[in-house]
Design an enzyme around this catalytic site. Structure first.
Site: not given
Ligand code: IVH
Length: 665
Positions: A29-30, A33, A109, A111, A113, A132, A168, A220, A282, A306, A400, A403, A418, A424
């Site tokens: 790291d040094k 830097d 893949e 997903k 968050d 987006r 993401e 992704y 996909k 989900k 309350c 008070c 209250c 209060c």
């Molecule tokens: S593919 C046209 N892959 O989830 C399809 N999306 O709920 C493009 N997201 O809009 C999306 N992980 O913001 C894709 N491995 C992943 C993802 C992913 C998270 C998000 C993305 C998407 C949203 C849909």
């Protein structure tokens, strides 16, 4: 020298890639830097070789930017959601039927968050990053994105001349916890979850602040000009260009493999550094993806599975009642500590008395809790089977807890209040906390300090903050000279806060930030607002009877008038002064201007500030919509060429200064 600077930049890009993508640094790291510092010095010495993609630019800039909306080259779509294996079987059947084939290979893949971004690279350099937005156009957040170290500023290997890639932006969980703790200590509002923290960070208008947020980004999807016909391969290729792409994506030959992947990650997700909320499935072949196509909102070739929110079962110890700044009483369930989604939970919100009724909550009940979007989890159900024979129904209080005043329920609202607003204690303290909060007067005062000041009788309301003295403050616990000076300075600075924020700070019921802005625009001083009739107020767009009556009521209270008087005495902004907008004149009204190169009389950031002061907007990439370009020494040749091609007027520094009246012809 230019060559040496370039070489240094390339070496640092390579080290960044080794560290953030390959997780295999080859220097300490040094050493890194030191190299970065050497480059920084050289760039200061030779500003003509400025490069917005230089590794030194990760620290961001102090100049506030206003995001400009720009259209996406390819729409940013959403995904269809599914919650069961049956949904996925249906999806697979639909896909195979449309394609008229028996088996389809899928890539599974995680997903992530977080917050979706679309990055555009030209000649291997990051030129644009959009949120987006509404899917058709998004905010240009390039300056913020450049500060994220897992996003390459410059690509590696065999990359195409132009490429768009999506992914993401996230905040890893442990970093998020540290970050929130730090905010709490500084009296700042905490974020409910890492996703909100990431979204909030990307919206900051000052990129040097974004640079301090622990953000990461995973890619992704490549929407067009894919290098291979297999999505899985494309992910691997994107990694070779320098993008962070998790290695856990899997090609699945049949649905059983897809289900195994889902089950595996449903359990293993706790081990990940970041939050995922499901799995994305996909169709792997890009050609088949194209045959399947899209509906208006979603691709037909992908689906999200989900995960169910994690639940935990634990015992209810007691229900306590908290009084907020508006006097609303919120019940809180105190629980036997239990682990849920990576944290130990001791409390859950119960929202209001109706919810206690609905759950039919009894003493000592075993309850199921779940994390939603909020900080504190909620009770979703009660394990009635294990209820104690003599368990008592939980009753909502009638008076309350702070008070002793009898609680009231306003018509049409589910909360109990209250009504003892001005005597209060939590209501008074709550109003002061709101007054000092960042979006209001932005005074650096922690909750604990407010409590001390209040219990010691040094402040009775927000107006008293302005008469606090050094001698009073230095006596407080844990208050050294420096903290006292900082606080006094922060109070002093708050006198410059624009009127609309003061109006918001007053805490008039139903007057949030947006309403405060609208009011300040329509009625430019507090005296005029006080004098306005309900009818006048109702004529302002977005202001209805409820808000108008609440404003009138606020100004009828001697308590509120007393605070306003103190603010007046202190010199707080109680009207809209024109200089507030710093805008000198509007010659550039509506113009979107791009600056490039190095200037003689102003730094590039100062030029950008001038553009805003004169009513224009700064943009970072050229399009047909760009109104003009200001070109300094060493202007980017591709930018210049593009401006010429699009017929966009190009001004020299002097021509620009003449245009805005800072220089005579
Ligand atoms: S593919 C046209 N892959 O989830 C399809 N999306 O709920 C493009 N997201 O809009 C999306 N992980 O913001 C894709 N491995 C992943 C993802 C992913 C998270 C998000 C993305 C998407 C949203 C849909």
């Amino acid at each position: 020298m230019q060559e040496y600077i370039e070489e240094l930049r390339n070496r640092l890009h390579q080290h960044n890639y080794n560290y953030y993508v390959l997780h295999a640094p080859t220097i300490s790291d040094k050493e890194f830097d030191d190299l970065l510092e050497e480059l920084r010095q050289l760039e200061l010495q030779y500003p003509q070789w400025y490069d917005e993609n230089s590794p030194t630019q990760r620290v961001g800039s102090d100049i506030d930017v206003h995001f400009v909306q720009e259209p996406h080259m390819y729409p940013m779509l959403s995904l269809a959601n599914s919650y069961s294996k049956e949904d996925i079987i249906d999806f697979d059947t639909r896909v195979r039927k449309t394609l008229g084939i028996d088996t389809v290979v899928y890539t599974c893949e995680l997903k992530y968050d977080g917050v979706a971004v679309s990055l555009y690279y030209k000649d291997g350099k990051l030129v644009r990053a959009l949120t987006r937005g509404d899917g058709v156009k998004g905010d240009n957040i390039t300056t913020n994105i450049r500060t994220i170290k897992t996003i390459p500023a410059v690509l590696h290997g065999d990359f195409p001349q132009e490429i768009e890639i999506r992914g993401e932006v996230l905040m890893p969980r442990t970093k998020f916890n540290e970050f929130n703790l730090q905010r709490e200590k500084q009296g700042e509002q905490v974020f409910a979850n890492p996703r909100n923290a990431a979204a909030g960070s990307l919206k900051l208008q000052n990129s040097s602040l974004v640079a301090k947020r622990p953000l990461e980004a995973y890619m992704y999807y490549i929407p067009a000009n894919q290098p291979s016909d297999s999505h899985f391969e494309n992910l691997q290729i994107a990694r070779s260009w320098g993008f962070a792409v998790p290695t856990v994506a899997k090609k699945c030959e049949n649905l059983n493999e897809v289900f195994d992947y889902i089950d595996l990650w449903n359990t293993k997700r706790k081990e990940l550094q970041y939050d995922i909320d499901g799995i994305v499935i996909k169709v792997d072949s890009i050609q088949l993806q194209q045959q399947l196509g899209y509906t208006a909102k979603i691709p037909r070739w992908a689906i999200a599975y989900k995960f169910k929110a994690e639940q935990a079962r634990t015992r209810l110890l007691s229900v306590t009642f908290q009084v907020g700044r508006t006097g609303a009483v919120t019940p809180v369930a105190n629980l036997e500590p239990v682990k849920l989604a990576g944290t130990i939970v001791k409390r859950a919100t119960l929202h209001n008395s109706d919810q206690i009724q609905q759950l039919d909550l009894h003493t000592d009940d075993y309850v199921f809790i779940e994390k939603g979007g909020e900080i504190i989890p909620k009770i979703v159900s009660v394990d009635v089977q294990t209820r104690h024979l003599f368990a008592q129904k939980i009753q909502f209080i009638t008076h309350c807890p702070e008070c002793g005043t009898e609680l009231i329920r306003l018509q049409g609202e589910s909360a109990y209040y209250c009504p003892n607003q001005y005597n209060c204690s939590p209501q008074i303290r709550g109003r002061i906390e709101h007054f000092v909060s960042r979006k209001a007067m932005d005074i650096g005062l922690a909750e604990a300090t407010i409590e001390q000041l209040f219990t010691q009788g040094l402040i009775h309301d927000a107006g008293d903050l302005y008469s606090l003295t050094y001698e009073q403050l230095i006596q407080l616990d844990r208050f050294a000279e420096k903290s006292v000076r900082n606080l006094l300075q922060s109070i002093e600075q708050s006198k410059q806060v624009p009127y609309y924020r003061v109006l918001y700070a007053l805490g008039i019921r139903y007057v949030g930030e947006t309403v405060a802005k609208t009011l300040a625009k329509a009625i430019p001083s507090i005296e005029m607002l006080q004098a306005a009739s309900i009818m006048q107020l109702e004529q302002i767009p977005e202001i209805g009877t409820k808000i108008a009556e609440s404003i009138k009521q606020h100004f009828r209270e001697p308590y509120s008038l007393n605070i306003i008087e103190k603010l007046k005495q202190a010199g707080v902004q109680l009207s809209t002064v024109d200089t507030e907008h710093k805008q000198v004149n509007n010659v550039l009204q509506g113009a979107s201007v791009i600056v490039s190169g190095v200037f003689q009389s102003y730094s590039r950031d100062e030029m950008k500030e001038l553009i805003e002061q004169y009513g224009g907007r700064n943009v970072t990439s050229i399009s047909k919509q760009t109104s003009c370009m200001i070109a300094g020494d060493g202007v980017g040749p591709s930018k210049l060429q593009k401006a010429q091609e699009l017929g966009i007027p190009i001004l020299t520094e002097d021509e620009f200064l003449v245009k805005i009246g800072l220089k005579s012809v």
